[in-house]
Motif scaffolding. Structure first.
Motif, PDB file in Angstrom:
ATOM      1  N   GLY A   1       0.863  -1.096   0.117  1.00 29.74           N
ATOM      2  CA  GLY A   1       0.111  -0.470   0.046  1.00 29.74           C
ATOM      3  C   GLY A   1       0.554   1.319   0.217  1.00 29.74           C
ATOM      4  O   GLY A   1       0.503   1.977  -1.024  1.00 29.74           O
ATOM      5  N   ALA A   2       1.747   1.303   1.303  1.00 34.20           N
ATOM      6  CA  ALA A   2       2.754   2.879   0.544  1.00 34.20           C
ATOM      7  C   ALA A   2       3.375   2.208  -0.680  1.00 34.20           C
ATOM      8  O   ALA A   2       3.794   3.710  -0.866  1.00 34.20           O
ATOM      9  N   ALA A   3       4.175   1.616  -0.945  1.00 34.38           N
ATOM     10  CA  ALA A   3       4.302   1.497  -2.302  1.00 34.38           C
ATOM     11  C   ALA A   3       3.311   1.950  -3.453  1.00 34.38           C
ATOM     12  O   ALA A   3       3.803   2.720  -4.204  1.00 34.38           O
ATOM     13  N   GLU A   4       2.281   1.763  -3.389  1.00 38.51           N
ATOM     14  CA  GLU A   4       1.086   2.176  -4.435  1.00 38.51           C
ATOM     15  C   GLU A   4       1.377   3.499  -3.996  1.00 38.51           C
ATOM     16  O   GLU A   4       1.009   4.797  -5.232  1.00 38.51           O
ATOM     17  N   LEU A   5       0.735   4.273  -2.711  1.00 38.92           N
ATOM     18  CA  LEU A   5       0.491   5.484  -2.828  1.00 38.92           C
ATOM     19  C   LEU A   5       1.875   6.712  -3.571  1.00 38.92           C
ATOM     20  O   LEU A   5       1.770   7.382  -3.540  1.00 38.92           O
ATOM     21  N   ALA A   6       3.295   5.834  -2.779  1.00 37.20           N
ATOM     22  CA  ALA A   6       4.297   6.356  -3.665  1.00 37.20           C
ATOM     23  C   ALA A   6       3.909   7.021  -4.998  1.00 37.20           C
ATOM     24  O   ALA A   6       4.673   7.691  -5.467  1.00 37.20           O
ATOM     25  N   LEU A   7       4.021   6.009  -5.836  1.00 33.54           N
ATOM     26  CA  LEU A   7       3.723   5.600  -7.038  1.00 33.54           C
ATOM     27  C   LEU A   7       2.489   6.503  -7.673  1.00 33.54           C
ATOM     28  O   LEU A   7       2.796   7.181  -8.222  1.00 33.54           O
ATOM     29  N   GLU A   8       1.565   6.297  -6.516  1.00 39.08           N
ATOM     30  CA  GLU A   8      -0.091   7.548  -7.328  1.00 39.08           C
ATOM     31  C   GLU A   8       0.808   9.020  -7.050  1.00 39.08           C
ATOM     32  O   GLU A   8       0.435   9.406  -8.254  1.00 39.08           O
ATOM     33  N   GLY A   9       1.167   9.145  -6.215  1.00 37.56           N
ATOM     34  CA  GLY A   9       2.035  10.252  -5.528  1.00 37.56           C
ATOM     35  C   GLY A   9       2.951  11.254  -6.508  1.00 37.56           C
ATOM     36  O   GLY A   9       3.074  12.296  -7.396  1.00 37.56           O
ATOM     37  N   MET A  10       3.679  10.311  -7.371  1.00 38.72           N
ATOM     38  CA  MET A  10       4.797  10.388  -8.393  1.00 38.72           C
ATOM     39  C   MET A  10       4.063  11.062  -9.503  1.00 38.72           C
ATOM     40  O   MET A  10       4.533  12.331 -10.079  1.00 38.72           O
ATOM     41  N   ARG A  11       2.875  10.306  -9.800  1.00 41.22           N
ATOM     42  CA  ARG A  11       1.682  10.078 -11.055  1.00 41.22           C
ATOM     43  C   ARG A  11       1.546  11.849 -10.906  1.00 41.22           C
ATOM     44  O   ARG A  11       1.899  12.878 -12.012  1.00 41.22           O
ATOM     45  N   VAL A  12       0.899  11.972  -9.942  1.00 44.84           N
ATOM     46  CA  VAL A  12       0.110  13.315  -9.791  1.00 44.84           C
ATOM     47  C   VAL A  12       1.403  14.276 -10.103  1.00 44.84           C
ATOM     48  O   VAL A  12       0.580  15.447 -10.326  1.00 44.84           O
ATOM     49  N   ALA A  13       2.514  14.134  -9.202  1.00 43.16           N
ATOM     50  CA  ALA A  13       3.426  15.658  -8.931  1.00 43.16           C
ATOM     51  C   ALA A  13       3.797  15.440 -10.594  1.00 43.16           C
ATOM     52  O   ALA A  13       4.231  17.053 -11.384  1.00 43.16           O
ATOM     53  N   LYS A  14       4.000  14.449 -11.364  1.00 41.02           N
ATOM     54  CA  LYS A  14       4.827  14.771 -12.984  1.00 41.02           C
ATOM     55  C   LYS A  14       3.484  15.450 -13.978  1.00 41.02           C
ATOM     56  O   LYS A  14       2.945  16.287 -14.390  1.00 41.02           O
ATOM     57  N   GLU A  15       1.570  14.875 -13.328  1.00 38.68           N
ATOM     58  CA  GLU A  15       1.014  15.378 -13.856  1.00 38.68           C
ATOM     59  C   GLU A  15       0.832  16.876 -13.950  1.00 38.68           C
ATOM     60  O   GLU A  15       0.319  17.257 -14.805  1.00 38.68           O
ATOM     61  N   LYS A  16       1.343  17.553 -12.511  1.00 41.66           N
ATOM     62  CA  LYS A  16       1.077  18.993 -12.931  1.00 41.66           C
ATOM     63  C   LYS A  16       2.794  19.985 -12.809  1.00 41.66           C
ATOM     64  O   LYS A  16       2.151  20.773 -12.090  1.00 41.66           O
ATOM     65  N   GLY A  17       3.500  19.048 -13.048  1.00 40.56           N
ATOM     66  CA  GLY A  17       4.880  19.825 -13.711  1.00 40.56           C
ATOM     67  C   GLY A  17       5.222  19.762 -12.497  1.00 40.56           C
ATOM     68  O   GLY A  17       7.057  21.074 -12.237  1.00 40.56           O
ATOM     69  N   LEU A  18       5.382  19.167 -11.238  1.00 42.71           N
ATOM     70  CA  LEU A  18       6.443  19.716 -10.630  1.00 42.71           C
ATOM     71  C   LEU A  18       7.678  18.388 -10.390  1.00 42.71           C
ATOM     72  O   LEU A  18       7.732  17.561 -11.297  1.00 42.71           O
ATOM     73  N   THR A  19       8.989  19.148 -10.171  1.00 40.03           N
ATOM     74  CA  THR A  19       9.844  18.501 -10.287  1.00 40.03           C
ATOM     75  C   THR A  19      10.078  17.672  -9.293  1.00 40.03           C
ATOM     76  O   THR A  19       9.393  17.576  -7.843  1.00 40.03           O
ATOM     77  N   VAL A  20      10.839  16.386  -9.393  1.00 37.77           N
ATOM     78  CA  VAL A  20      10.684  15.412  -8.811  1.00 37.77           C
ATOM     79  C   VAL A  20      12.189  14.349  -8.802  1.00 37.77           C
ATOM     80  O   VAL A  20      12.896  13.840  -9.846  1.00 37.77           O
ATOM     81  N   SER A  21      12.264  14.595  -7.088  1.00 34.03           N
ATOM     82  CA  SER A  21      13.092  13.469  -7.132  1.00 34.03           C
ATOM     83  C   SER A  21      13.313  12.546  -6.399  1.00 34.03           C
ATOM     84  O   SER A  21      12.052  12.447  -5.499  1.00 34.03           O
ATOM     85  N   CYS A  22      14.576  11.899  -6.139  1.00 33.93           N
ATOM     86  CA  CYS A  22      14.227  10.478  -5.422  1.00 33.93           C
ATOM     87  C   CYS A  22      15.675   9.854  -4.876  1.00 33.93           C
ATOM     88  O   CYS A  22      16.293   9.902  -5.949  1.00 33.93           O
ATOM     89  N   ASP A  23      15.095   9.802  -4.052  1.00 35.18           N
ATOM     90  CA  ASP A  23      16.807   9.736  -2.929  1.00 35.18           C
ATOM     91  C   ASP A  23      16.443   7.734  -2.845  1.00 35.18           C
ATOM     92  O   ASP A  23      15.625   6.900  -1.685  1.00 35.18           O
ATOM     93  N   LEU A  24      17.511   6.644  -3.979  1.00 35.88           N
ATOM     94  CA  LEU A  24      16.865   5.442  -3.502  1.00 35.88           C
ATOM     95  C   LEU A  24      16.677   4.260  -2.525  1.00 35.88           C
ATOM     96  O   LEU A  24      16.256   3.804  -2.063  1.00 35.88           O
ATOM     97  N   ASN A  25      17.459   4.778  -0.861  1.00 29.99           N
ATOM     98  CA  ASN A  25      17.346   4.796   0.004  1.00 29.99           C
ATOM     99  C   ASN A  25      17.755   3.415   0.009  1.00 29.99           C
ATOM    100  O   ASN A  25      16.533   2.443   1.257  1.00 29.99           O
ATOM    101  N   TYR A  26      18.292   2.653  -0.579  1.00 25.17           N
ATOM    102  CA  TYR A  26      17.963   0.842  -0.043  1.00 25.17           C
ATOM    103  C   TYR A  26      17.674  -0.065   1.314  1.00 25.17           C
ATOM    104  O   TYR A  26      19.010   1.143   2.500  1.00 25.17           O
ATOM    105  N   ARG A  27      17.159  -0.753   1.926  1.00 26.42           N
ATOM    106  CA  ARG A  27      17.733  -1.302   2.903  1.00 26.42           C
ATOM    107  C   ARG A  27      16.924  -2.187   3.333  1.00 26.42           C
ATOM    108  O   ARG A  27      15.308  -3.077   3.013  1.00 26.42           O
ATOM    109  N   ALA A  28      17.454  -3.439   2.988  1.00 24.93           N
ATOM    110  CA  ALA A  28      17.527  -4.352   3.419  1.00 24.93           C
ATOM    111  C   ALA A  28      16.395  -5.279   3.549  1.00 24.93           C
ATOM    112  O   ALA A  28      15.809  -5.807   4.095  1.00 24.93           O
ATOM    113  N   LYS A  29      16.503  -4.721   5.816  1.00 23.10           N
ATOM    114  CA  LYS A  29      15.382  -4.885   6.142  1.00 23.10           C
ATOM    115  C   LYS A  29      14.138  -4.764   6.488  1.00 23.10           C
ATOM    116  O   LYS A  29      13.030  -6.033   6.891  1.00 23.10           O
TER     117      LYS A  29
END
Length: 341
Positions: free
Chosen positions: A142-170
């Motif tokens: 659910g959190a992953a789908e929310l993040a994707l939803e937010g990124m899609r809306v942000a791009k539709e609205k013309g916002l600059t989108v940044s993503c820090d990959l921050n891998y967390r194995a645990k």
């Protein structure tokens, strides 16, 4: 206005450099990658709004909202839904003893949230920038789908989108791998931030770098940024943080940036007697966002980000408590630590 989205947690840590419960004391503060970015931006004078999902009728959640206001971060788009407040425990390392993190965030309100729970139109009102990390999508589907939803809306609205990959194995335990999820999300990013492990684990992109050697192979990092930019055509900038870890107390710190026109390498800081390295990468992200919004060149932005994150190593807790003037003083060579009277 910069909007960040993620999970906030109560951070519980032994005092100073104690082991867990060496003394019957745990210091309570706040922590979470995206909140750390928002707080640092607030300190730099950038209007920032933090979006998350918190449990209702919870005095701890209420206290966190008050803390955001203290740091000039707008909490108006925070949603209250059933669940709990996540917790994480951190034991700060010293010398050859590494830091340790223990997560207690299952069934948190944001882990139980789902697409549609956040009003992204409200969240992005007046915003020009949206920042997420790879931590939030690791919490739950659910959190992953929310993040994707937010990124899609942000791009539709013309916002600059940044993503820090921050891998967390645990954290990647809910079904899909980091690579399956993050390669899709990263396609919406304009600005990418990572280290070499993040690129390998989250994107499946790697180069021949020996992170244990203590030596930086700059040409390999240039190749890494080129590989990431080639794999993600929408990406305009890729920044890689470069940490030389000699011990928990002594790190070399620098970064590089590729903007498709030039490859830049920052000055290097030799950081000894580290107070707390948690949140330093988030401070780098905040510094880079500040620099790209306010400084004349990408080199200026990179140097500001590296200097800010260098200073964060001297501050206990997740949150950076820094001003632009303090960072600029270090950029200009003011790293002697002399008392300012």
């Amino acid at each position: 206005m910069v909007v960040t989205f993620g999970e906030i947690m109560l951070r519980l840590a032994p005092p100073e450099f104690d082991r867990f419960l060496q003394r019957p004391v745990l210091e309570a503060t706040w922590g979470g990658g995206e909140a750390n970015v928002a707080v640092a931006l607030g300190g730099f004078g950038v209007p920032a709004r933090y979006v998350t999902v918190l449990p209702p009728n919870n005095p701890l959640a209420d206290a966190f909202i008050g803390e955001l206001r203290r740091f000039n971060v707008d909490p108006s788009a925070i949603v209250r839904k059933p669940g709990r407040l996540g917790i994480y425990f951190v034991e700060k390392g010293a010398n050859q003893r590494p830091s340790k993190v223990v997560y207690d965030r299952d069934y948190s309100a944001i882990a139980l949230a789902k697409p549609g729970d956040i009003d992204w139109n409200k969240a992005f009102d007046g915003a020009t920038w949206f920042h997420i990390t790879g931590i939030t999508p690791a919490i739950s589907q659910g959190a992953a789908e929310l993040a994707l939803e937010g990124m899609r809306v942000a791009k539709e609205k013309g916002l600059t989108v940044s993503c820090d990959l921050n891998y967390r194995a645990k954290l990647w335990r809910w079904g899909k791998t980091a690579q399956e999820v993050m390669t899709e999300l990263f396609r919406y990013a304009d600005v990418g931030i990572a280290n070499e492990e993040d690129c390998q684990k989250s994107l499946g992109i790697q180069v021949d770098v020996d992170v244990e050697s203590g030596k930086l192979e700059i040409e390999q990092y240039k190749l890494l940024t080129e590989k990431v930019l080639n794999a993600f055509p929408n990406l305009k900038i890729m920044a890689i943080t470069l940490r030389e870890s000699y011990s928990a107390s002594h790190n070399g710190w620098s970064a590089c940036l590729n903007n498709r026109q030039e490859f830049l390498v920052s000055q290097r800081y030799d950081i000894t007697h580290i107070v707390d390295r948690v949140g330093s990468g988030d401070c780098f992200a905040a510094g880079l966002i500040y620099g790209l919004l306010n400084l004349p060149t990408h080199r200026d932005a990179l140097e500001f980000a590296v200097a800010a994150s260098c200073l964060k190593h001297s501050i206990s807790g997740d949150f950076a408590r820094l001003t632009v003037d303090e960072v600029m003083a270090l950029v200009k060579g003011g790293g002697s630590g002399r008392v300012q009277r």
